[in-house]
Motif scaffolding. Structure first.
Motif, short mmCIF file in Angstrom:
data_model
loop_
_atom_site.label_atom_id
_atom_site.label_comp_id
_atom_site.label_asym_id
_atom_site.label_seq_id
_atom_site.Cartn_x
_atom_site.Cartn_y
_atom_site.Cartn_z
N LYS A 81 0.83 -1.20 0.00
CA LYS A 81 0.00 0.00 0.00
C LYS A 81 0.87 1.25 0.00
O LYS A 81 1.71 1.44 0.87
CB LYS A 81 -0.92 0.02 1.23
N VAL A 82 0.65 2.07 -1.01
CA VAL A 82 1.33 3.36 -1.08
C VAL A 82 0.44 4.39 -0.40
O VAL A 82 -0.77 4.46 -0.67
CB VAL A 82 1.60 3.77 -2.54
N LYS A 83 1.00 5.19 0.49
CA LYS A 83 0.22 6.18 1.21
C LYS A 83 -0.39 7.19 0.22
O LYS A 83 0.30 7.67 -0.68
CB LYS A 83 1.08 6.92 2.22
N PRO A 84 -1.69 7.48 0.36
CA PRO A 84 -2.36 8.39 -0.59
C PRO A 84 -1.66 9.74 -0.73
O PRO A 84 -1.53 10.26 -1.84
CB PRO A 84 -3.76 8.55 0.03
N ALA A 85 -1.21 10.31 0.39
CA ALA A 85 -0.55 11.62 0.33
C ALA A 85 0.74 11.54 -0.47
O ALA A 85 1.06 12.42 -1.28
CB ALA A 85 -0.27 12.13 1.74
N GLU A 86 1.49 10.44 -0.27
CA GLU A 86 2.74 10.24 -0.99
C GLU A 86 2.46 10.06 -2.48
O GLU A 86 3.19 10.59 -3.33
CB GLU A 86 3.46 9.02 -0.43
N LEU A 87 1.40 9.32 -2.81
CA LEU A 87 1.04 9.08 -4.21
C LEU A 87 0.64 10.38 -4.90
O LEU A 87 1.11 10.69 -6.01
CB LEU A 87 -0.10 8.07 -4.28
N GLN A 88 -0.22 11.16 -4.25
CA GLN A 88 -0.67 12.42 -4.85
C GLN A 88 0.48 13.40 -5.03
O GLN A 88 0.54 14.12 -6.04
CB GLN A 88 -1.77 13.04 -3.98
N LYS A 89 1.40 13.42 -4.09
CA LYS A 89 2.55 14.32 -4.19
C LYS A 89 3.41 13.96 -5.40
O LYS A 89 3.87 14.84 -6.15
CB LYS A 89 3.36 14.25 -2.90
N ALA A 90 3.62 12.66 -5.60
CA ALA A 90 4.45 12.20 -6.72
C ALA A 90 3.75 12.47 -8.06
O ALA A 90 4.40 12.85 -9.04
CB ALA A 90 4.75 10.71 -6.56
N ILE A 91 2.42 12.28 -8.10
CA ILE A 91 1.67 12.56 -9.33
C ILE A 91 1.74 14.04 -9.68
O ILE A 91 1.99 14.41 -10.84
CB ILE A 91 0.20 12.13 -9.16
N GLN A 113 -2.82 8.03 -16.32
CA GLN A 113 -1.67 7.30 -16.82
C GLN A 113 -0.44 7.55 -15.95
O GLN A 113 0.33 6.63 -15.64
CB GLN A 113 -1.38 7.69 -18.26
N ILE A 114 -0.27 8.80 -15.54
CA ILE A 114 0.85 9.15 -14.66
C ILE A 114 0.73 8.39 -13.34
O ILE A 114 1.72 7.91 -12.78
CB ILE A 114 0.88 10.68 -14.40
N LYS A 115 -0.50 8.26 -12.85
CA LYS A 115 -0.73 7.56 -11.59
C LYS A 115 -0.22 6.12 -11.67
O LYS A 115 0.43 5.62 -10.74
CB LYS A 115 -2.22 7.57 -11.24
N GLN A 116 -0.51 5.44 -12.77
CA GLN A 116 -0.06 4.06 -12.93
C GLN A 116 1.46 3.98 -12.99
O GLN A 116 2.07 3.06 -12.41
CB GLN A 116 -0.68 3.45 -14.20
N GLU A 117 2.07 4.94 -13.66
CA GLU A 117 3.53 4.95 -13.76
C GLU A 117 4.16 5.20 -12.40
O GLU A 117 5.17 4.58 -12.03
CB GLU A 117 3.97 6.03 -14.75
N VAL A 118 3.58 6.12 -11.64
CA VAL A 118 4.09 6.44 -10.31
C VAL A 118 3.96 5.24 -9.37
O VAL A 118 4.85 4.95 -8.58
CB VAL A 118 3.36 7.67 -9.74
N LEU A 119 2.83 4.54 -9.47
CA LEU A 119 2.62 3.37 -8.62
C LEU A 119 3.70 2.31 -8.87
O LEU A 119 4.21 1.69 -7.93
CB LEU A 119 1.24 2.77 -8.88
N ILE A 120 4.04 2.11 -10.14
CA ILE A 120 5.09 1.14 -10.49
C ILE A 120 6.42 1.54 -9.86
O ILE A 120 7.19 0.70 -9.39
CB ILE A 120 5.22 1.01 -12.01
N ASP A 121 6.67 2.85 -9.82
CA ASP A 121 7.92 3.35 -9.24
C ASP A 121 7.93 3.23 -7.71
O ASP A 121 8.97 2.95 -7.11
CB ASP A 121 8.14 4.81 -9.63
N LEU A 122 6.76 3.44 -7.09
CA LEU A 122 6.70 3.48 -5.62
C LEU A 122 6.50 2.11 -4.98
O LEU A 122 6.87 1.90 -3.82
CB LEU A 122 5.58 4.43 -5.17
N LEU A 123 5.87 1.17 -5.70
CA LEU A 123 5.54 -0.12 -5.11
C LEU A 123 6.74 -0.85 -4.51
O LEU A 123 6.64 -1.42 -3.41
CB LEU A 123 4.85 -1.01 -6.14
N PRO A 124 7.91 -0.89 -5.19
CA PRO A 124 9.04 -1.62 -4.61
C PRO A 124 9.47 -1.07 -3.26
O PRO A 124 10.11 -1.78 -2.47
CB PRO A 124 10.15 -1.44 -5.67
N HIS A 125 9.14 0.18 -2.96
CA HIS A 125 9.54 0.80 -1.69
C HIS A 125 8.45 0.68 -0.63
O HIS A 125 8.67 1.07 0.52
CB HIS A 125 9.87 2.27 -1.93
N ALA A 126 7.29 0.15 -1.02
CA ALA A 126 6.19 0.01 -0.06
C ALA A 126 6.27 -1.35 0.61
O ALA A 126 6.37 -2.38 -0.06
CB ALA A 126 4.84 0.17 -0.77
#
Length: 410
Positions: A81-91, A113-126
């Motif tokens: 789970k990526v924190k919503p605030a962290e996800l929105q900040k990255a988007i 589309q950006i959201k999906q790309e960001v999730l791929i980047d952040l998931l390994p750190h979650a």
């Protein structure tokens, strides 16, 4: 043990036996999600704390635990789970970079589309959050009990279990009477025998299902709730308690027959005088608690079925008798515990009885419920008493008479 459950009925008996199912459960054992995966689920041995890396090396029979005639399975789910605030900040940061670089606004579709790309980047750190849910099959009653707070969670478990059993012929039970209307009649005419009314209710408008009213810590039969009882509302949720003294549960029943927010009225160590050595380790404590909880839930479910006028069009659950080879699964599933010092006394005690129960054993031997439950399970495993019938009673008469005939022949 179970905070909320969804009850399913078997439409026909399972084709596979417990041993075959156990093999399939191991084949689909839990493995942690890969760094780029959002989540993964798989089966683990119930009542055992084992590292994920070792699961594939275990005896398959440890993945299906047989307790008091019930087949228990456990499903572990890991979700990153990526924190919503962290996800929105990255988007937002990436959208601003694109807008600045290309001198144009970033619209909604591109942001997705950006959201999906960001999730791929952040998931390994979650870090993956893990949770384990239980379910048990009771062949003698034809019911499947799944630990879940709603249909979505239960369906995830069913989907995994369906693959392991190759065919899982279960369905949500339907009652003869409309559940919402019947629960409203309870408020007007009295709660069914065996239950007491709790201090919580949720009413739903008959004309607009999204319009709901919640009464918390209030008696839904008092004058303050009269307008809802008589003004075009129906009951969506009702708090109930079993009327069994200490050995019972409090719960909330929905009009979809979900049993939620279960709270035991008992404390094993206080009410039944459990000593630390009675549990016989983690697995022994698990078995005893399951026997206690499942026995109470069986009574609750049977009481609810009767209160709703029985199953719709006689859609009784399909029951079956497990294969004889499957009855050995208890001893094979875990390492054999040391014999209880009271086992011989318990075996002698049943010779003078036609049938026994957990409470009988507890009273006669002056022991706690957990220890009595484990003794009865061991008596069944060794063939001293029969498996429980539909009412939970275990017969001893035939076994005792057979022993007497052997002694006479000698």
């Amino acid at each position: 043990m179970f905070k909320s459950v969804v009850v399913y009925r078997f439409c026909k008996p399972l084709e596979l036996g417990a041993r075959e199912i156990a093999q399939n459960l191991k084949a689909k054992c839990f493995t942690p999600p890969a760094p780029t995966e959002a989540g993964r689920c798989g089966f683990v041995p119930p009542a055992e704390q084992i590292d994920s890396e070792l699961l594939s090396e275990l005896n398959p029979l440890r993945f299906l635990r047989q307790v008091d005639g019930r087949w228990v399975v456990a499903l572990r789910q890991a979700v990153r789970k990526v924190k919503p605030a962290e996800l929105q900040k990255a988007i937002q940061k990436r959208a601003e970079e694109i807008g600045k670089r290309e001198a144009r606004p970033v619209l909604r579709r591109e942001r997705e589309q950006i959201k999906q790309e960001v999730l791929i980047d952040l998931l390994p750190h979650a870090f993956p959050e893990e949770k384990t849910a239980l379910a048990y099959i009771t062949p003698r009653t034809g019911l499947l009990i799944v630990e879940a707070s709603g249909h979505n969670g239960a369906e995830l478990f069913l989907s995994a279990l369906r693959e392991a059993t190759q065919n899982l012929p279960v369905a949500m039970p339907q009652m003869s009477r409309n559940t919402a209307q019947e629960m409203m009649s309870w408020l007007k005419n009295g709660i069914p025998a065996g239950f007491r009314l709790g201090l919580h209710a949720e009413f739903r408008s008959e004309h607009d299902g999204s319009c709901r009213v919640t009464l918390n810590n209030e008696d839904p039969t008092d004058d303050n709730a009269q307008g809802y009882r008589e003004g075009g509302y129906e009951v969506a949720v009702l708090a109930l308690e079993t009327d069994d003294g200490a050995a019972g549960i409090d719960f909330r029943l929905t009009d979809e027959l979900l049993i939620k927010q279960i709270k035991p009225q008992y404390k094993s160590d206080d009410i039944y005088g459990i000593e630390e050595d009675e549990a016989n380790g983690l697995s022994g404590a698990f078995d005893a608690e399951l026997v206690l909880f499942a026995g109470i839930l069986d009574g609750v479910w049977q009481g609810l079925v009767e209160a709703f006028g029985g199953y719709y069009e006689e859609q009784e659950p399909a029951t079956w008798k497990p294969k004889e080879a499957d009855l050995l699964l208890v001893g094979d599933s875990v390492e054999e515990p040391a014999e209880d010092p009271l086992y011989e006394d318990a075996a002698e005690l049943v010779k003078s009885c036609d049938s026994i129960s957990m409470s009988f054993m507890q009273r006669k031997l002056r022991i706690g419920y957990n220890r009595a439950a484990l003794l009865v399970v061991e008596l069944e495993r060794r063939g001293v008493v029969s498996p429980p019938d539909e009412s939970g009673q275990r017969s001893t008469a035939l076994l005792v008479r057979a022993e007497e005939m052997i002694d006479a022949a000698i």
